[in-house]
Write a protein that holds these residues in place. Sequence first.
Motif, mmCIF file in Angstrom:
data_model
loop_
_atom_site.group_PDB
_atom_site.id
_atom_site.type_symbol
_atom_site.label_atom_id
_atom_site.label_comp_id
_atom_site.label_asym_id
_atom_site.label_seq_id
_atom_site.Cartn_x
_atom_site.Cartn_y
_atom_site.Cartn_z
ATOM 1 N N SER A 99 0.824 -1.210 0.000
ATOM 2 C CA SER A 99 0.000 0.000 0.000
ATOM 3 C C SER A 99 0.858 1.260 0.000
ATOM 4 O O SER A 99 0.513 2.258 -0.645
ATOM 5 N N GLU A 163 -1.575 6.384 9.245
ATOM 6 C CA GLU A 163 -2.097 5.804 8.002
ATOM 7 C C GLU A 163 -3.527 5.333 8.254
ATOM 8 O O GLU A 163 -3.741 4.255 8.823
ATOM 9 N N ILE A 165 -7.051 3.609 8.124
ATOM 10 C CA ILE A 165 -7.545 2.337 7.579
ATOM 11 C C ILE A 165 -9.066 2.418 7.507
ATOM 12 O O ILE A 165 -9.712 2.852 8.471
ATOM 13 N N SER A 198 -1.015 -9.144 8.540
ATOM 14 C CA SER A 198 -1.115 -7.693 8.410
ATOM 15 C C SER A 198 -1.678 -7.118 9.708
ATOM 16 O O SER A 198 -2.656 -7.624 10.253
ATOM 17 N N TYR A 200 -3.328 -4.343 10.514
ATOM 18 C CA TYR A 200 -4.690 -3.832 10.590
ATOM 19 C C TYR A 200 -5.714 -4.954 10.480
ATOM 20 O O TYR A 200 -6.797 -4.862 11.050
ATOM 21 N N LEU A 239 -11.159 -4.097 4.137
ATOM 22 C CA LEU A 239 -10.503 -3.161 5.040
ATOM 23 C C LEU A 239 -9.125 -2.873 4.462
ATOM 24 O O LEU A 239 -8.295 -3.780 4.346
ATOM 25 N N LEU A 240 -8.871 -1.610 4.087
ATOM 26 C CA LEU A 240 -7.618 -1.255 3.422
ATOM 27 C C LEU A 240 -7.173 0.140 3.844
ATOM 28 O O LEU A 240 -7.985 0.955 4.313
ATOM 29 N N PRO A 241 -5.895 0.452 3.654
ATOM 30 C CA PRO A 241 -5.450 1.833 3.868
ATOM 31 C C PRO A 241 -6.215 2.788 2.953
ATOM 32 O O PRO A 241 -6.424 2.496 1.772
ATOM 33 N N ASN A 265 -6.664 2.136 13.075
ATOM 34 C CA ASN A 265 -5.624 2.898 12.391
ATOM 35 C C ASN A 265 -4.226 2.458 12.812
ATOM 36 O O ASN A 265 -4.011 1.975 13.929
#
Length: 298
Positions: A99, A163, A165, A198, A200, A239-241, A265
Amino acid sequence: MEIRQLKTFINIVKLGNFSHAAQFSGYTQSTITTHIQLLEKELNTLLFERFGQQISLTDDGQHLYDYAEKIIKLEDDAKNALNKSDIPCGPLIIGIPESLCVFRMTSLLKEYSSLYPDVELKIKYGTSNDFRILLRKKVMDLALFLEPSIIDPDLTNTPLWPEPIVFVTYPNNELTKLTELHPKMLNDQTLVLVESDSNYRILLEKTLQKEGVHLKTVLEVGQIQAIKQLIMQNFGITLLPLVSVAKELDAGELVLLPWKGPDINVTAFLVHHKDRWVNHPMKAFVKLLQERLINNHA
């Protein structure tokens, strides 16, 4: 006996097999094999015991490893002592999450390569856990982590920027009608998520477990671009940045969901091993990162 052969030998030992060493160093596996064969021929001994896909050092291999590490360190020390120029040159290996690499750092990496053409820049994708291993094995110089915090005493870290999320889905998903999305509302939903290590994703799974939420399906996909394509084809939610989905949100191809659960986050950190000497290529990268990205988030 060549330095590059010794570096190949060390990488095989640290990474555990020939294929990982080939992938990491950018050589073909046949080249890696040739390096070891030439070492074994010159030294008239076997360096590895091979058991199918498994390898282990022979006694002579262990002896060579001890010498090889000293030789490579002496080479680095000699370069550092004799190189009077401040112009960055030589290898630089950086670990960056997809990302950040694709959606934040493309221009910076291009500029760095243009400014310092004598630096052999190698970028490795992965997660913080992948990078921890490689930093500790001294086969990676710098890494960017996405984590809530870092407490590793052997790693030096610099917080860069928060960053965000976010949850996103396709425009026709019934969840887009909600004004608030609470964890229990994810019951029986289909989620498309990044790798299980990951940070997050780990934060999300802890929240769902605490709330007793049962998901209908969890699809694990290794690439963010593939995840977005699945979601845009009405597959579920993800769920992504935020930076990785900003373009699709602006275009109306994805819709932001109003998450009201615990914060998921993370922060971007710049990390290196505390015992790693910060050379000119590393200093130049940190300086450019400070000028181009960190200041923009201050």
